[in-house]
Write a protein that holds these residues in place. Structure first.
Motif, PDB file in Angstrom:
ATOM      1  N   SER A  36      44.931   3.377  -1.794  1.00  0.00           N
ATOM      2  CA  SER A  36      45.454   2.532  -0.709  1.00  0.00           C
ATOM      3  C   SER A  36      45.917   3.384   0.466  1.00  0.00           C
ATOM      4  O   SER A  36      45.780   2.976   1.627  1.00  0.00           O
ATOM      5  CB  SER A  36      46.605   1.676  -1.231  1.00  0.00           C
ATOM      6  N   ARG A  37      46.468   4.563   0.188  1.00  0.00           N
ATOM      7  CA  ARG A  37      46.893   5.454   1.273  1.00  0.00           C
ATOM      8  C   ARG A  37      45.693   6.069   1.986  1.00  0.00           C
ATOM      9  O   ARG A  37      45.696   6.237   3.204  1.00  0.00           O
ATOM     10  CB  ARG A  37      47.793   6.557   0.717  1.00  0.00           C
ATOM     11  N   LEU A  38      44.669   6.428   1.230  1.00  0.00           N
ATOM     12  CA  LEU A  38      43.465   7.000   1.840  1.00  0.00           C
ATOM     13  C   LEU A  38      42.723   5.968   2.688  1.00  0.00           C
ATOM     14  O   LEU A  38      42.083   6.316   3.685  1.00  0.00           O
ATOM     15  CB  LEU A  38      42.530   7.548   0.755  1.00  0.00           C
ATOM     16  N   ASP A  39      42.810   4.693   2.292  1.00  0.00           N
ATOM     17  CA  ASP A  39      42.053   3.648   2.987  1.00  0.00           C
ATOM     18  C   ASP A  39      42.816   3.011   4.139  1.00  0.00           C
ATOM     19  O   ASP A  39      42.221   2.315   4.962  1.00  0.00           O
ATOM     20  CB  ASP A  39      41.657   2.545   2.001  1.00  0.00           C
ATOM     21  N   TYR A  40      44.143   3.236   4.215  1.00  0.00           N
ATOM     22  CA  TYR A  40      44.909   2.572   5.266  1.00  0.00           C
ATOM     23  C   TYR A  40      44.500   3.088   6.646  1.00  0.00           C
ATOM     24  O   TYR A  40      44.615   4.280   6.942  1.00  0.00           O
ATOM     25  CB  TYR A  40      46.411   2.795   5.056  1.00  0.00           C
ATOM     26  N   CYS A  41      43.990   2.185   7.461  1.00  0.00           N
ATOM     27  CA  CYS A  41      43.555   2.505   8.828  1.00  0.00           C
ATOM     28  C   CYS A  41      42.566   3.666   8.857  1.00  0.00           C
ATOM     29  O   CYS A  41      42.537   4.447   9.820  1.00  0.00           O
ATOM     30  CB  CYS A  41      44.760   2.827   9.715  1.00  0.00           C
ATOM     31  N   ASN A  42      41.731   3.807   7.799  1.00  0.00           N
ATOM     32  CA  ASN A  42      40.762   4.914   7.795  1.00  0.00           C
ATOM     33  C   ASN A  42      39.614   4.686   8.767  1.00  0.00           C
ATOM     34  O   ASN A  42      38.823   5.596   9.011  1.00  0.00           O
ATOM     35  CB  ASN A  42      40.204   5.148   6.388  1.00  0.00           C
ATOM     36  N   SER A  43      39.515   3.499   9.369  1.00  0.00           N
ATOM     37  CA  SER A  43      38.516   3.293  10.425  1.00  0.00           C
ATOM     38  C   SER A  43      38.823   4.142  11.649  1.00  0.00           C
ATOM     39  O   SER A  43      37.933   4.386  12.471  1.00  0.00           O
ATOM     40  CB  SER A  43      38.460   1.815  10.820  1.00  0.00           C
ATOM     41  N   LEU A  44      40.061   4.635  11.770  1.00  0.00           N
ATOM     42  CA  LEU A  44      40.426   5.506  12.883  1.00  0.00           C
ATOM     43  C   LEU A  44      39.967   6.939  12.654  1.00  0.00           C
ATOM     44  O   LEU A  44      40.016   7.759  13.581  1.00  0.00           O
ATOM     45  CB  LEU A  44      41.948   5.498  13.096  1.00  0.00           C
ATOM     46  N   SER A  60      54.847   7.685  15.795  1.00  0.00           N
ATOM     47  CA  SER A  60      54.424   6.915  14.629  1.00  0.00           C
ATOM     48  C   SER A  60      54.205   5.473  15.081  1.00  0.00           C
ATOM     49  O   SER A  60      55.160   4.770  15.423  1.00  0.00           O
ATOM     50  CB  SER A  60      55.489   6.978  13.536  1.00  0.00           C
ATOM     51  N   ASN A  61      52.960   5.058  15.091  1.00  0.00           N
ATOM     52  CA  ASN A  61      52.584   3.745  15.595  1.00  0.00           C
ATOM     53  C   ASN A  61      52.014   2.908  14.460  1.00  0.00           C
ATOM     54  O   ASN A  61      50.892   3.161  13.997  1.00  0.00           O
ATOM     55  CB  ASN A  61      51.561   3.889  16.727  1.00  0.00           C
ATOM     56  N   LEU A  62      52.798   1.937  13.980  1.00  0.00           N
ATOM     57  CA  LEU A  62      52.385   1.056  12.891  1.00  0.00           C
ATOM     58  C   LEU A  62      51.924   1.842  11.668  1.00  0.00           C
ATOM     59  O   LEU A  62      50.928   1.507  11.020  1.00  0.00           O
ATOM     60  CB  LEU A  62      51.268   0.104  13.357  1.00  0.00           C
ATOM     61  N   GLY A  63      52.629   2.926  11.374  1.00  0.00           N
ATOM     62  CA  GLY A  63      52.333   3.705  10.181  1.00  0.00           C
ATOM     63  C   GLY A  63      51.305   4.791  10.367  1.00  0.00           C
ATOM     64  O   GLY A  63      50.934   5.455   9.387  1.00  0.00           O
ATOM     65  N   VAL A  64      50.830   5.013  11.588  1.00  0.00           N
ATOM     66  CA  VAL A  64      49.840   6.060  11.869  1.00  0.00           C
ATOM     67  C   VAL A  64      50.430   7.017  12.897  1.00  0.00           C
ATOM     68  O   VAL A  64      50.947   6.582  13.935  1.00  0.00           O
ATOM     69  CB  VAL A  64      48.518   5.466  12.389  1.00  0.00           C
ATOM     70  N   LEU A  65      50.350   8.326  12.611  1.00  0.00           N
ATOM     71  CA  LEU A  65      50.864   9.341  13.527  1.00  0.00           C
ATOM     72  C   LEU A  65      49.797   9.673  14.562  1.00  0.00           C
ATOM     73  O   LEU A  65      48.726  10.202  14.228  1.00  0.00           O
ATOM     74  CB  LEU A  65      51.261  10.604  12.748  1.00  0.00           C
ATOM     75  N   HIS A  76      49.992  -4.511  23.457  1.00  0.00           N
ATOM     76  CA  HIS A  76      49.692  -5.076  22.146  1.00  0.00           C
ATOM     77  C   HIS A  76      51.005  -5.204  21.383  1.00  0.00           C
ATOM     78  O   HIS A  76      51.843  -4.306  21.429  1.00  0.00           O
ATOM     79  CB  HIS A  76      48.713  -4.202  21.362  1.00  0.00           C
ATOM     80  N   CYS A  77      51.183  -6.323  20.691  1.00  0.00           N
ATOM     81  CA  CYS A  77      52.424  -6.592  19.958  1.00  0.00           C
ATOM     82  C   CYS A  77      52.124  -6.733  18.469  1.00  0.00           C
ATOM     83  O   CYS A  77      51.071  -7.236  18.076  1.00  0.00           O
ATOM     84  CB  CYS A  77      53.092  -7.874  20.448  1.00  0.00           C
ATOM     85  N   TYR A  78      53.070  -6.273  17.676  1.00  0.00           N
ATOM     86  CA  TYR A  78      53.055  -6.568  16.245  1.00  0.00           C
ATOM     87  C   TYR A  78      54.486  -6.944  15.887  1.00  0.00           C
ATOM     88  O   TYR A  78      55.336  -6.074  15.714  1.00  0.00           O
ATOM     89  CB  TYR A  78      52.571  -5.372  15.421  1.00  0.00           C
ATOM     90  N   ALA A  79      54.754  -8.250  15.834  1.00  0.00           N
ATOM     91  CA  ALA A  79      56.117  -8.783  15.688  1.00  0.00           C
ATOM     92  C   ALA A  79      56.959  -8.298  16.857  1.00  0.00           C
ATOM     93  O   ALA A  79      56.591  -8.523  18.018  1.00  0.00           O
ATOM     94  CB  ALA A  79      56.704  -8.394  14.335  1.00  0.00           C
ATOM     95  N   GLU A 128      45.749  -2.697  11.185  1.00  0.00           N
ATOM     96  CA  GLU A 128      44.541  -1.906  11.429  1.00  0.00           C
ATOM     97  C   GLU A 128      43.730  -2.469  12.597  1.00  0.00           C
ATOM     98  O   GLU A 128      43.242  -1.707  13.429  1.00  0.00           O
ATOM     99  CB  GLU A 128      43.675  -1.850  10.175  1.00  0.00           C
ATOM    100  N   THR A 129      43.578  -3.784  12.670  1.00  0.00           N
ATOM    101  CA  THR A 129      42.839  -4.353  13.796  1.00  0.00           C
ATOM    102  C   THR A 129      43.552  -4.058  15.119  1.00  0.00           C
ATOM    103  O   THR A 129      42.911  -3.792  16.134  1.00  0.00           O
ATOM    104  CB  THR A 129      42.669  -5.871  13.632  1.00  0.00           C
ATOM    105  N   ALA A 130      44.902  -4.090  15.098  1.00  0.00           N
ATOM    106  CA  ALA A 130      45.653  -3.773  16.311  1.00  0.00           C
ATOM    107  C   ALA A 130      45.434  -2.323  16.726  1.00  0.00           C
ATOM    108  O   ALA A 130      45.178  -2.024  17.905  1.00  0.00           O
ATOM    109  CB  ALA A 130      47.143  -4.044  16.087  1.00  0.00           C
TER     110      ALA A 130
END
Length: 613
Positions: free
Chosen positions: A461-469, A409-414, A333-336, A219-221
């Motif tokens: 958990s699904r509703l809250d995942y990356c909900n800052s976007l 699909s970027n880190l689980g977000v479309l 930006h990298c994630y692994a 989420e921070t990424a």
């Protein structure tokens, strides 16, 4: 008599099911992954399509994993490896560990066991007061001598399916996960703790690598990447996002190059370098399925997937990559091993894409020279806010035009090219309702408090995942997310579908979707201000410091950037966070702990959402 017996049986079955499900939920209420796996097998059993384990199958898996790496290695051309830049700081000696700190570390570790463990991990924990001094001697001897015991370097590989619905008979659909002995994990954690302190103290780790680092997350990424994209696109210019993926990245790491990078780029010398040489040398693995196991085979390259040190070693292996992107003024930006780069399209389209193509050419050469292979099949390109005709854009992209798509699909977000996030919302709504249907099948056998845990694990958990976007999205999209929460509340409380939902949410103390989004942004803001968030988020927020002594100087306010952004720009974290933060009461902004801030913030937002309560 038949009716009485049937009723007794039904009551006994219901009691047994209730007890069974309650034990599962109680044991895994903080582990959604395990909870989902077990609960889904109960409420939605699928036909058994698993493989029949055998010794021959273990050997087949071992040959497959070895041949895959061998074929990738053979496809690599010979490249000149440029000299590594020298690091000014050095890390040459591990500090010995005390018995108290070792016990604290062992107690915090998860109970994991492999066929290599003579003693189960929970027994090692329970009997630590007796066997602890012996473990301490073994760990300190390894750290101070720079030698890793040979028994710690054998991994038991367990193949797992990459995707649940994949063909289980196709071996290419499996990912090798290395399982190491419990004692070897203790040693790796001790090394990791001291290595992490050295990297943080000397600012050696890559700032824009968000995987395997404390205070960092997907989420921070995504907050940082989407913030940069929104700020540029709202001025009317276009942005290009490129997603890169590496083939078997962890398994392709060259040990000689890694040791050179640790020595010159990271500054690891003397005993510590000898320890890593010993750690990487003479490694072996065997494939284990059930009670069957393959023969042992040597590991000549790669860092073990599933190990403690593997992720951070891979991150250090990629350290020089950032300099290439900076050379061409391209953000990344990298994630692994998931790498995303993004850049602005200027009025001169040919020049912008020329720099991108030159950068990609140099990146591919760097990958090849470092024994890594770029997976072209998973490379994706999306252009945001593009007003350029598609034909002209494809012509300018050249060979990269084949990778262009409307959403990724970027880190689980479309992320779609118009940045509406409607596809992301649709995916969340669809998966959440699917989970609610599964939970409803077992609601008669699950007590109320356990049912709420299930809903939070599978739906909230699904509703809250990356909900800052989601901040600033149209109310129609937020309403779709709200219908999911409303349905969950109706299921939990047993109220009818068309009953007023506001009193139900208030009684459950559930914040509505709109306020959950604000909660997440304000929580990220608090963490950023108090240095509990990545440094790349701290760059986006500036504290308000008046030129002369004013009462506002002690109110911990943030500067709201002056901007002409008027369409999507208010969704950017750099603009949304100061607006929301400055409206909070002073006592809330001045909270001295994150736990206190969470409690006060939830109460504040709850009073805004339900003023009559």
């Amino acid at each position: 008599m038949l009716r009485t017996s049937r009723l007794k049986f039904q009551n006994a079955a219901k009691t047994a099911k209730t007890s069974f499900l309650s034990k599962i939920i109680l044991a895994n209420d903080h582990n959604p992954h395990t909870l989902f796996k077990i609960f889904n097998s109960v409420v939605n059993p699928s036909p058994d399509m698993s493989l029949i384990y055998s010794q021959a199958l273990c050997e087949r898996f071992q040959i497959h994993f070895l041949d895959k790496i061998t074929s990738l290695k053979s496809s690599l051309p010979l490249f000149y490896i440029p000299p590594h830049p020298e690091c000014t700081s050095t890390f040459h000696q591990f500090e010995p560990v005390s018995l108290l700190s070792l016990k604290r570390l062992v107690v915090q570790m998860n109970n994991t066991n492999t066929v290599l463990d003579i003693l189960p991990s929970h027994i090692a924990k329970d009997c630590f007061d007796v066997i602890g001094p012996s473990i301490l001697f073994l760990m300190n001897f390894s750290l101070l001598s720079g030698c890793v015991p040979l028994a710690f370097k054998h991994a038991v590989v367990h193949p797992i399916l990459k995707k649940r619905n994949s063909d289980c008979y196709d071996l290419s659909n499996y990912r090798p996960i290395s399982k190491l002995s419990f004692l070897s994990k203790i040693l790796e954690r001790l090394v990791l703790s001291q290595l992490q302190v050295y990297l943080d103290t000397n600012h050696i780790a890559e700032k824009f690598q968000s995987a395997f680092k404390p205070l960092h997350s997907t989420e921070t990424a995504l907050v940082r990447v989407l913030n940069d994209i929104l700020v540029i696109t709202d001025t009317g210019r276009s942005m290009v996002l490129v997603l890169l993926d590496l083939s078997s990245a962890f398994d392709m790491v060259d040990h000689n190059i890694l040791l050179l990078r640790l020595e010159h780029t990271v500054g690891i010398r003397s005993t510590v370098l000898n320890w890593f040489k010993s750690y990487l040398a003479d490694r072996s693995f065997s494939v284990n399925l059930g009670t069957f196991s393959s023969s042992s085979a040597p590991v000549c390259c790669g860092v073990p997937q599933g190990s403690v040190l593997g992720p951070i070693l891979f991150s250090l292996y990629l350290l020089p990559l950032g300099a290439i992107f900076e050379k061409y003024n391209i953000a990344f930006h990298c994630y692994a091993d998931d790498i995303q780069i993004y850049f602005e399209l200027t009025d001169d389209l040919a020049v912008s894409l020329h720099y991108f193509q030159e950068c990609m050419r140099e990146v591919k050469e760097w990958f090849l020279s470092n024994s890594l292979v770029l997976n072209d099949k998973k490379t994706e390109i999306v252009v945001f806010n593009s007003k350029i005709p598609r034909a002209r854009l494809c012509a300018a992209l050249g060979s990269f035009a084949n990778f262009s798509c409307d959403y990724v699909s970027n880190l689980g977000v479309l992320l779609d090219s118009s940045l509406k996030l409607d596809k992301q919302v649709s995916a969340v709504v669809r998966s959440s309702f699917h989970q609610l249907r599964l939970i409803s099948k077992a609601r008669h056998y699950v007590p109320h408090e356990d049912l709420e845990k299930l809903i939070h694990a599978f739906v909230t958990s699904r509703l809250d995942y990356c909900n800052s976007l989601y901040y600033g999205l149209p109310s129609s999209l937020l309403l779709r997310l709200q219908t999911v929460q409303n349905a969950a509340a109706h299921l939990l409380t047993g109220t009818r579908k068309f009953c007023p939902i506001t009193p139900v949410l208030a009684s459950l103390h559930w914040l509505p979707i709109r306020y959950r989004i604000q909660f997440k942004i304000l929580l990220l803001t608090f963490k950023t201000i108090n240095k509990l968030a990545p440094s790349y988020l701290s760059e986006l927020l500036k504290p308000h410091t008046p030129a002369r002594t004013l009462r506002s100087a002690t109110q911990q306010l943030l500067i709201q950037p002056r901007s002409r952004l008027k369409s999507r720009g208010d969704r950017a974290f750099a603009l949304a966070a100061p607006v929301l933060w400055n409206t909070l009461p002073l006592d809330l902004r001045a909270s001295d702990s994150i736990a206190l801030f969470k409690s006060r913030l939830k109460t504040h937002l709850f009073n805004l959402a339900f003023p009559s309560s």
